[in-house]
Design a protein around this motif. Structure first.
Motif, PDB file in Angstrom:
ATOM      1  N   GLU A   1      -6.656   1.336  -7.699  1.00 29.71           N
ATOM      2  CA  GLU A   1      -7.282   0.020  -7.845  1.00 29.71           C
ATOM      3  C   GLU A   1      -6.434  -1.094  -7.242  1.00 29.71           C
ATOM      4  O   GLU A   1      -6.972  -2.120  -6.804  1.00 29.71           O
ATOM      5  CB  GLU A   1      -7.525  -0.278  -9.326  1.00 29.71           C
ATOM      6  N   LEU A   2      -5.112  -0.912  -7.199  1.00 32.38           N
ATOM      7  CA  LEU A   2      -4.218  -1.942  -6.645  1.00 32.38           C
ATOM      8  C   LEU A   2      -4.091  -1.845  -5.129  1.00 32.38           C
ATOM      9  O   LEU A   2      -3.448  -2.685  -4.514  1.00 32.38           O
ATOM     10  CB  LEU A   2      -2.829  -1.834  -7.284  1.00 32.38           C
ATOM     11  N   ARG A   3      -4.694  -0.814  -4.545  1.00 25.71           N
ATOM     12  CA  ARG A   3      -4.651  -0.610  -3.093  1.00 25.71           C
ATOM     13  C   ARG A   3      -3.212  -0.622  -2.560  1.00 25.71           C
ATOM     14  O   ARG A   3      -2.898  -1.326  -1.592  1.00 25.71           O
ATOM     15  CB  ARG A   3      -5.486  -1.662  -2.357  1.00 25.71           C
ATOM     16  N   PRO A   4      -2.325   0.185  -3.126  1.00 20.08           N
ATOM     17  CA  PRO A   4      -0.940   0.195  -2.623  1.00 20.08           C
ATOM     18  C   PRO A   4      -0.870   0.823  -1.243  1.00 20.08           C
ATOM     19  O   PRO A   4      -1.672   1.707  -0.900  1.00 20.08           O
ATOM     20  CB  PRO A   4      -0.200   1.044  -3.655  1.00 20.08           C
ATOM     21  N   VAL A   5       0.089   0.387  -0.451  1.00 18.33           N
ATOM     22  CA  VAL A   5       0.298   0.998   0.856  1.00 18.33           C
ATOM     23  C   VAL A   5       1.111   2.275   0.713  1.00 18.33           C
ATOM     24  O   VAL A   5       1.076   3.153   1.580  1.00 18.33           O
ATOM     25  CB  VAL A   5       0.982   0.009   1.824  1.00 18.33           C
ATOM     26  N   ALA A   6       1.846   2.398  -0.399  1.00 21.19           N
ATOM     27  CA  ALA A   6       2.617   3.613  -0.676  1.00 21.19           C
ATOM     28  C   ALA A   6       2.763   3.769  -2.184  1.00 21.19           C
ATOM     29  O   ALA A   6       2.796   2.789  -2.928  1.00 21.19           O
ATOM     30  CB  ALA A   6       3.991   3.561  -0.018  1.00 21.19           C
ATOM     31  N   VAL A   7       2.843   5.014  -2.618  1.00 15.77           N
ATOM     32  CA  VAL A   7       3.080   5.339  -4.026  1.00 15.77           C
ATOM     33  C   VAL A   7       4.274   6.277  -4.078  1.00 15.77           C
ATOM     34  O   VAL A   7       4.322   7.277  -3.346  1.00 15.77           O
ATOM     35  CB  VAL A   7       1.860   6.017  -4.678  1.00 15.77           C
ATOM     36  N   ILE A   8       5.237   5.945  -4.923  1.00 13.15           N
ATOM     37  CA  ILE A   8       6.390   6.824  -5.145  1.00 13.15           C
ATOM     38  C   ILE A   8       6.284   7.334  -6.569  1.00 13.15           C
ATOM     39  O   ILE A   8       6.562   6.608  -7.527  1.00 13.15           O
ATOM     40  CB  ILE A   8       7.725   6.090  -4.929  1.00 13.15           C
ATOM     41  N   SER A   9       5.875   8.577  -6.727  1.00 17.07           N
ATOM     42  CA  SER A   9       5.704   9.169  -8.052  1.00 17.07           C
ATOM     43  C   SER A   9       6.965   9.935  -8.422  1.00 17.07           C
ATOM     44  O   SER A   9       7.405  10.828  -7.689  1.00 17.07           O
ATOM     45  CB  SER A   9       4.495  10.113  -8.064  1.00 17.07           C
ATOM     46  N   LEU A  10       7.545   9.584  -9.561  1.00 15.16           N
ATOM     47  CA  LEU A  10       8.822  10.168  -9.961  1.00 15.16           C
ATOM     48  C   LEU A  10       8.663  11.452 -10.761  1.00 15.16           C
ATOM     49  O   LEU A  10       9.644  12.015 -11.229  1.00 15.16           O
ATOM     50  CB  LEU A  10       9.622   9.152 -10.793  1.00 15.16           C
ATOM     51  N   GLY A  11       7.431  11.895 -10.933  1.00 16.06           N
ATOM     52  CA  GLY A  11       7.215  13.166 -11.608  1.00 16.06           C
ATOM     53  C   GLY A  11       6.815  13.047 -13.057  1.00 16.06           C
ATOM     54  O   GLY A  11       6.556  14.053 -13.720  1.00 16.06           O
TER      55      GLY A  11
ATOM     56  N   THR B   1      -7.247  10.955  -3.351  1.00 25.42           N
ATOM     57  CA  THR B   1      -7.839   9.737  -3.928  1.00 25.42           C
ATOM     58  C   THR B   1      -7.034   8.509  -3.518  1.00 25.42           C
ATOM     59  O   THR B   1      -7.601   7.474  -3.125  1.00 25.42           O
ATOM     60  CB  THR B   1      -7.876   9.841  -5.468  1.00 25.42           C
ATOM     61  N   LEU B   2      -5.719   8.592  -3.601  1.00 26.19           N
ATOM     62  CA  LEU B   2      -4.860   7.462  -3.250  1.00 26.19           C
ATOM     63  C   LEU B   2      -4.948   7.143  -1.754  1.00 26.19           C
ATOM     64  O   LEU B   2      -4.982   5.971  -1.364  1.00 26.19           O
ATOM     65  CB  LEU B   2      -3.413   7.771  -3.642  1.00 26.19           C
ATOM     66  N   LYS B   3      -5.015   8.160  -0.930  1.00 29.86           N
ATOM     67  CA  LYS B   3      -5.094   7.922   0.509  1.00 29.86           C
ATOM     68  C   LYS B   3      -6.430   7.305   0.899  1.00 29.86           C
ATOM     69  O   LYS B   3      -6.487   6.433   1.783  1.00 29.86           O
ATOM     70  CB  LYS B   3      -4.848   9.223   1.273  1.00 29.86           C
ATOM     71  N   ARG B   4      -7.507   7.719   0.230  1.00 29.17           N
ATOM     72  CA  ARG B   4      -8.812   7.099   0.514  1.00 29.17           C
ATOM     73  C   ARG B   4      -8.810   5.622   0.133  1.00 29.17           C
ATOM     74  O   ARG B   4      -9.550   4.822   0.719  1.00 29.17           O
ATOM     75  CB  ARG B   4      -9.915   7.843  -0.243  1.00 29.17           C
ATOM     76  N   ALA B   5      -7.977   5.244  -0.837  1.00 29.27           N
ATOM     77  CA  ALA B   5      -7.898   3.849  -1.264  1.00 29.27           C
ATOM     78  C   ALA B   5      -6.941   3.036  -0.400  1.00 29.27           C
ATOM     79  O   ALA B   5      -6.725   1.848  -0.674  1.00 29.27           O
ATOM     80  CB  ALA B   5      -7.452   3.777  -2.728  1.00 29.27           C
ATOM     81  N   GLY B   6      -6.376   3.655   0.633  1.00 36.50           N
ATOM     82  CA  GLY B   6      -5.547   2.897   1.561  1.00 36.50           C
ATOM     83  C   GLY B   6      -4.076   3.214   1.534  1.00 36.50           C
ATOM     84  O   GLY B   6      -3.299   2.628   2.311  1.00 36.50           O
ATOM     85  N   ALA B   7      -3.629   4.124   0.675  1.00 35.40           N
ATOM     86  CA  ALA B   7      -2.207   4.476   0.644  1.00 35.40           C
ATOM     87  C   ALA B   7      -1.850   5.249   1.913  1.00 35.40           C
ATOM     88  O   ALA B   7      -2.420   6.309   2.186  1.00 35.40           O
ATOM     89  CB  ALA B   7      -1.894   5.307  -0.590  1.00 35.40           C
ATOM     90  N   ARG B   8      -0.950   4.703   2.682  1.00 37.17           N
ATOM     91  CA  ARG B   8      -0.532   5.385   3.910  1.00 37.17           C
ATOM     92  C   ARG B   8       0.449   6.510   3.614  1.00 37.17           C
ATOM     93  O   ARG B   8       0.616   7.415   4.439  1.00 37.17           O
ATOM     94  CB  ARG B   8       0.102   4.381   4.868  1.00 37.17           C
ATOM     95  N   ALA B   9       1.116   6.410   2.484  1.00 38.52           N
ATOM     96  CA  ALA B   9       2.084   7.440   2.128  1.00 38.52           C
ATOM     97  C   ALA B   9       2.083   7.641   0.622  1.00 38.52           C
ATOM     98  O   ALA B   9       2.110   6.666  -0.133  1.00 38.52           O
ATOM     99  CB  ALA B   9       3.484   7.049   2.609  1.00 38.52           C
ATOM    100  N   VAL B  10       2.019   8.888   0.189  1.00 37.60           N
ATOM    101  CA  VAL B  10       2.224   9.250  -1.205  1.00 37.60           C
ATOM    102  C   VAL B  10       3.473  10.127  -1.224  1.00 37.60           C
ATOM    103  O   VAL B  10       3.554  11.129  -0.509  1.00 37.60           O
ATOM    104  CB  VAL B  10       1.030  10.004  -1.799  1.00 37.60           C
ATOM    105  N   ILE B  11       4.431   9.724  -2.016  1.00 33.13           N
ATOM    106  CA  ILE B  11       5.738  10.366  -2.019  1.00 33.13           C
ATOM    107  C   ILE B  11       6.054  10.800  -3.445  1.00 33.13           C
ATOM    108  O   ILE B  11       5.942  10.000  -4.377  1.00 33.13           O
ATOM    109  CB  ILE B  11       6.820   9.389  -1.508  1.00 33.13           C
TER     110      ILE B  11
END
Length: 341
Positions: A130-140, A151-161
């Motif tokens: 919902e926040l349309r982040p350009v990147a998400v860093i998930s710490l686990g 899902t995150l990439k369809r919302a515009g996240a260029r990188a999920v890490i």
């Protein structure tokens, strides 16, 4: 006798919000120049005196760029979403994450910490998207799936890490091999002639992400007889474990980290157990306080990359998005022998 009173004054309208046009007039430059300067555009060469004039005019007027408008122009936000930890991660990792945030801000990203306590992977992915982040860093702390990454990439996240012991399909993996910590600790104790090792496993929920692989690593060391010992981070729990230690037939303790080790050492001493004569103790993280104890605490020193290095990896993934997920091994570990072993 009537008392005269002043009629109430109507509320004053708020002052107009300053715009980039106001900044341009005050600085004597074009609106395009204001945009280039305040958005740190690298493709346009602007002299330092002009940059200084624009920044001073913006500060004088109290002008703040509109994030949504900037996102529309760029086609994406500058938000890097960092889900917050809901477990005590300790000073070592806390310092590392603080460095990462500062480095990302210097690269002109907006770091948003998101409280994700109690969310499943599906719930978290939708909430973050919902926040349309350009990147998400998930710490686990939230277990993600390949579908969540999509899902995150369809919302515009260029990188999920993802950071942690394992990767997620579709996401870049920053792998922190926690098993190596257990291997180094147990191997050090075996080298010191200790074979029957109690591995302190935190009872606190959520820490199994770190503690389970550390326990597995200790169990993989040849010559080590390992017993898992649950302990909460409290004086009462440490005292209860120390009180039954003699009956366990163990000659060494590998604590989850230095904080648990220091707590247990104090409990051992109160039970009259000598360190290291009766029980050798080793922790992990190499905290300064462990060096100030008597006896000084042996530990596993964990070498993490700098926040600058990780921020540059994130920036590269955003600038050059790729369907090919990359893996980066983030940590190295080595045992440091001190007086407690």
């Amino acid at each position: 006798m009537s008392q005269s009173s002043k009629s109430p004054q109507p509320p004053q309208p708020p002052p107009p919000v300053p715009t980039s046009a106001d900044v341009a007039r005050l600085a004597g430059v074009s609106r395009a120049t204001v945009s280039y300067v305040l958005n740190n555009a690298e493709a346009v060469r602007i002299s330092e005196p002009t940059r200084r004039k624009v920044r001073e005019a913006a500060e004088e007027l109290g002008y703040v760029p509109h994030a949504a408008a900037r996102s529309l122009r760029a086609g994406h936000t500058r938000i890097v979403l960092l889900p917050t930890s809901h477990v005590p991660i300790g000073p070592l990792y806390g310092t590392f994450l603080n460095e990462l945030e500062r480095a990302l801000r210097r690269l002109d990203y907006t770091v948003v910490q998101y409280g994700s306590l109690g969310l499943t992977g599906d719930e978290a992915a939708r909430a973050w998207a919902e926040l349309r982040p350009v990147a998400v860093i998930s710490l686990g702390w939230v277990t993600l799936s390949a579908q969540n990454v999509a899902t995150l990439k369809r919302a515009g996240a260029r990188a999920v890490i993802t950071m942690g012991p394992v990767g997620v399909p579709g996401a870049h993996a920053l792998v922190m091999n926690q098993e190596e910590v257990g291997v180094r600790a147990a191997a050090h104790l075996v080298e010191r002639g200790r074979r029957r090792i109690g591995v302190v496993v935190p009872e606190e929920e959520g820490l199994e992400l770190f503690s389970a692989p550390r326990l597995a690593g200790a169990r993989s060391v040849a010559g080590a007889e390992v017993e898992a010992l649950p302990m909460a981070f409290s004086e009462e729990s440490a005292g209860a474990l120390a009180a039954r230690w003699r009956g366990l037939g163990l000659d060494a303790a590998f604590a989850y980290n230095d904080e648990y080790a220091m707590l247990l050492m104090r409990a051992f001493q109160e039970e009259g157990l000598r360190i290291p004569e009766d029980v050798a103790v080793i922790g992990a993280d190499d905290l300064l306080l462990g060096r100030l104890l008597r006896p000084r605490l042996s530990t596993v020193q964990i070498e993490l990359p700098t926040g600058e290095h990780l921020a540059s990896l994130v920036d590269h993934a955003v600038r050059e998005p790729s369907e090919v997920a990359e893996r980066h091994d983030l940590m190295a570990a080595r045992a440091i022998r001190r007086e407690s072993t």
